[in-house]
Design a protein around this motif. Structure first.
Motif, PDB file in Angstrom:
ATOM      1  N   ILE A  96       0.838  -1.206   0.000  1.00  0.00           N
ATOM      2  CA  ILE A  96       0.000   0.000   0.000  1.00  0.00           C
ATOM      3  C   ILE A  96       0.871   1.253   0.000  1.00  0.00           C
ATOM      4  O   ILE A  96       0.561   2.257  -0.666  1.00  0.00           O
ATOM      5  N   PHE A  97       1.991   1.206   0.720  1.00  0.00           N
ATOM      6  CA  PHE A  97       2.894   2.360   0.743  1.00  0.00           C
ATOM      7  C   PHE A  97       3.463   2.628  -0.639  1.00  0.00           C
ATOM      8  O   PHE A  97       3.488   3.778  -1.109  1.00  0.00           O
ATOM      9  N   LEU A  98       3.933   1.590  -1.325  1.00  0.00           N
ATOM     10  CA  LEU A  98       4.475   1.778  -2.674  1.00  0.00           C
ATOM     11  C   LEU A  98       3.391   2.258  -3.643  1.00  0.00           C
ATOM     12  O   LEU A  98       3.653   3.077  -4.526  1.00  0.00           O
ATOM     13  N   LEU A  99       2.183   1.755  -3.466  1.00  0.00           N
ATOM     14  CA  LEU A  99       1.093   2.099  -4.385  1.00  0.00           C
ATOM     15  C   LEU A  99       0.684   3.554  -4.257  1.00  0.00           C
ATOM     16  O   LEU A  99       0.315   4.203  -5.242  1.00  0.00           O
ATOM     17  N   HIS A 100       0.767   4.107  -3.052  1.00  0.00           N
ATOM     18  CA  HIS A 100       0.295   5.477  -2.818  1.00  0.00           C
ATOM     19  C   HIS A 100       1.435   6.497  -2.791  1.00  0.00           C
ATOM     20  O   HIS A 100       1.325   7.574  -3.376  1.00  0.00           O
ATOM     21  N   ALA A 101       2.516   6.173  -2.102  1.00  0.00           N
ATOM     22  CA  ALA A 101       3.566   7.173  -1.895  1.00  0.00           C
ATOM     23  C   ALA A 101       4.233   7.584  -3.193  1.00  0.00           C
ATOM     24  O   ALA A 101       4.632   8.734  -3.355  1.00  0.00           O
ATOM     25  N   PHE A 102       4.380   6.657  -4.152  1.00  0.00           N
ATOM     26  CA  PHE A 102       5.066   6.959  -5.407  1.00  0.00           C
ATOM     27  C   PHE A 102       4.101   6.959  -6.593  1.00  0.00           C
ATOM     28  O   PHE A 102       4.499   6.710  -7.728  1.00  0.00           O
ATOM     29  N   ARG A 103       2.829   7.225  -6.303  1.00  0.00           N
ATOM     30  CA  ARG A 103       1.820   7.161  -7.354  1.00  0.00           C
ATOM     31  C   ARG A 103       2.059   8.191  -8.448  1.00  0.00           C
ATOM     32  O   ARG A 103       1.878   7.906  -9.632  1.00  0.00           O
ATOM     33  N   ASP A 104       2.478   9.393  -8.085  1.00  0.00           N
ATOM     34  CA  ASP A 104       2.673  10.467  -9.056  1.00  0.00           C
ATOM     35  C   ASP A 104       4.122  10.615  -9.501  1.00  0.00           C
ATOM     36  O   ASP A 104       4.461  11.583 -10.191  1.00  0.00           O
ATOM     37  N   MET A 105       4.976   9.694  -9.123  1.00  0.00           N
ATOM     38  CA  MET A 105       6.386   9.789  -9.500  1.00  0.00           C
ATOM     39  C   MET A 105       6.609   9.062 -10.819  1.00  0.00           C
ATOM     40  O   MET A 105       6.380   7.853 -10.909  1.00  0.00           O
ATOM     41  N   PRO A 106       7.044   9.755 -11.864  1.00  0.00           N
ATOM     42  CA  PRO A 106       7.306   9.076 -13.140  1.00  0.00           C
ATOM     43  C   PRO A 106       8.542   8.202 -13.039  1.00  0.00           C
ATOM     44  O   PRO A 106       9.541   8.576 -12.429  1.00  0.00           O
ATOM     45  N   PHE A 107       8.466   7.049 -13.652  1.00  0.00           N
ATOM     46  CA  PHE A 107       9.588   6.119 -13.656  1.00  0.00           C
ATOM     47  C   PHE A 107      10.148   6.076 -15.069  1.00  0.00           C
ATOM     48  O   PHE A 107       9.620   5.407 -15.946  1.00  0.00           O
ATOM     49  N   THR A 108      11.202   6.816 -15.300  1.00  0.00           N
ATOM     50  CA  THR A 108      11.808   6.924 -16.626  1.00  0.00           C
ATOM     51  C   THR A 108      12.989   5.970 -16.744  1.00  0.00           C
ATOM     52  O   THR A 108      13.564   5.543 -15.738  1.00  0.00           O
ATOM     53  N   PRO A 109      13.414   5.641 -17.979  1.00  0.00           N
ATOM     54  CA  PRO A 109      14.584   4.757 -18.157  1.00  0.00           C
ATOM     55  C   PRO A 109      15.860   5.316 -17.570  1.00  0.00           C
ATOM     56  O   PRO A 109      16.796   4.567 -17.296  1.00  0.00           O
ATOM     57  N   ASP A 110      15.921   6.649 -17.355  1.00  0.00           N
ATOM     58  CA  ASP A 110      17.131   7.224 -16.792  1.00  0.00           C
ATOM     59  C   ASP A 110      17.363   6.796 -15.351  1.00  0.00           C
ATOM     60  O   ASP A 110      18.491   6.908 -14.844  1.00  0.00           O
TER      61      ASP A 110
END
Length: 357
Positions: free
Chosen positions: A293-307
């Motif tokens: 649940i923490f991973l699902l909510h805390a980083f919800r708006d963080m883009p995960f780019t190849p960089d």
């Protein structure tokens, strides 16, 4: 027969809890779809005070699904232990996240996908190790449990701490600390689950033909449940109005579930007959769900780019791979510079020192 009936009741409660999560998670999607349709038509949005959603059938379908899910969750407490039913409520968040990425085109990043997998794994572990025998099956036994000194001390501590949080800590720290109002909701929520449990048992006895309506304990449970839910809704709305939803939701889930598990352990003695490996498995499953649940909510708006990936996993960096092959093979890759510009800067500095010498 008693053990078989208890195991059958456990599976009925488990099925109701899973169905509740599916209906509640789907209800958010249906409501959102209805609101988006109204927005495309140019109708007044709900956030602007409009009530056009009352004319949208998708919104009503979502509301119906929400009602069915809450009813199934209510009934689950009458069959299965609260230690199992309450943590499985996290699956509604998972269902909502997966359906949002499918039907609402909301992106579910890598952190969210890992969080979903962890939630499923944690729920599976909890189902395997949760207590499967119901300790309370009648209002008479429920009344005996309520007279237990341990539960009386727990209830008094919950009420006193809630009053201190509301009248002392709330005015001072409620606007700056998310724990103040969320703790109130969680503490009172543990008592509301006990009331739901008692009402579920009363309804089971009512359907079996017993004169439950003449028992005052069932009405006491109903009044206490209305009061507890009113307090929860009030202070949860305050927390959501002040703080970000992505912060309030996981914190509330962790504190609420922990409070319910503590209350169940004290009142219903659900952990009394569990062996050590089942206790460890239940706690481990709960912590795994919390991590998901923490991973699902805390980083919800963080883009995960190849960089963000390590260099050896990034695509289109063939020049870097070639330079690595020509470098000293005995040197660890961890000591290589992370950025090409740094590498070039260090080489130019060495050339200048050589010319000066």
């Amino acid at each position: 027969m008693g053990a078989a009936g208890g195991r059958a009741g456990f599976y009925v409660g488990l099925g109701l809890a899973l169905a509740s999560s599916a209906f509640i998670g789907g209800s958010f999607i249906l409501k959102k779809k209805g609101l988006l349709r109204l927005c495309r038509r140019g109708r007044a949005r709900a956030g602007q005070g409009g009530h056009a959603y009352l004319q949208e059938w998708l919104w009503w379908a979502g509301l119906l699904c929400m009602g069915v899910g809450e009813a199934a969750n209510f009934a689950a407490y009458a069959f299965a232990p609260a230690t199992l039913v309450t943590p499985l409520g996290a699956l509604s968040v998972l269902v909502s996240a997966v359906l949002s990425s499918t039907f609402l085109n909301e992106q579910l990043n890598v952190h969210g996908k890992i969080g979903c997998i962890l939630s499923i794994l944690g729920s599976t572990v909890m189902v395997i190790h949760a207590p499967q025998e119901e300790e309370v099956s009648s209002l008479e036994s429920m009344a005996e449990k309520l007279k237990d000194p341990g539960f009386i001390v727990f209830a008094v501590c919950v009420l006193v701490s809630s009053l201190l949080l509301i009248f002392v800590a709330g005015p001072r720290y409620g606007q700056s600390n998310v724990l103040v109002y969320v703790l109130v909701c969680s503490a009172i929520g543990s008592l509301s689950v006990s009331c739901v449990k008692g009402l579920g048992i009363a309804l089971k006895e009512l359907f079996s033909g017993k004169p439950v309506l003449k028992e005052p304990l069932g009405w006491v449970f109903l009044v206490c449940l209305v009061i507890c839910i009113s307090v929860q809704i009030n202070y949860l709305n305050k927390a959501l109005d002040i703080f970000n939803t992505s912060v309030v939701t996981p914190v509330y889930y962790v504190l609420f579930t922990t409070s319910v598990m503590m209350c169940s352990a004290i009142l219903f003695k659900e952990w009394q007959h569990m062996v050590l490996d089942n206790i460890i498995g239940t706690i481990s499953g709960f912590l795994t769900i919390v991590s998901g649940i923490f991973l699902l909510h805390a980083f919800r708006d963080m883009p995960f780019t190849p960089d963000l990936l390590p260099l050896f996993l990034q695509q289109g960096r063939t020049d870097l791979h070639a330079s690595w092959r020509s470098a000293d093979r005995h040197q660890s890759c961890q000591h290589q510079p992370l950025l090409p510009s740094e590498d070039k800067g260090s080489q130019s500095a060495e050339d200048e020192e050589g010319e000066e010498g």
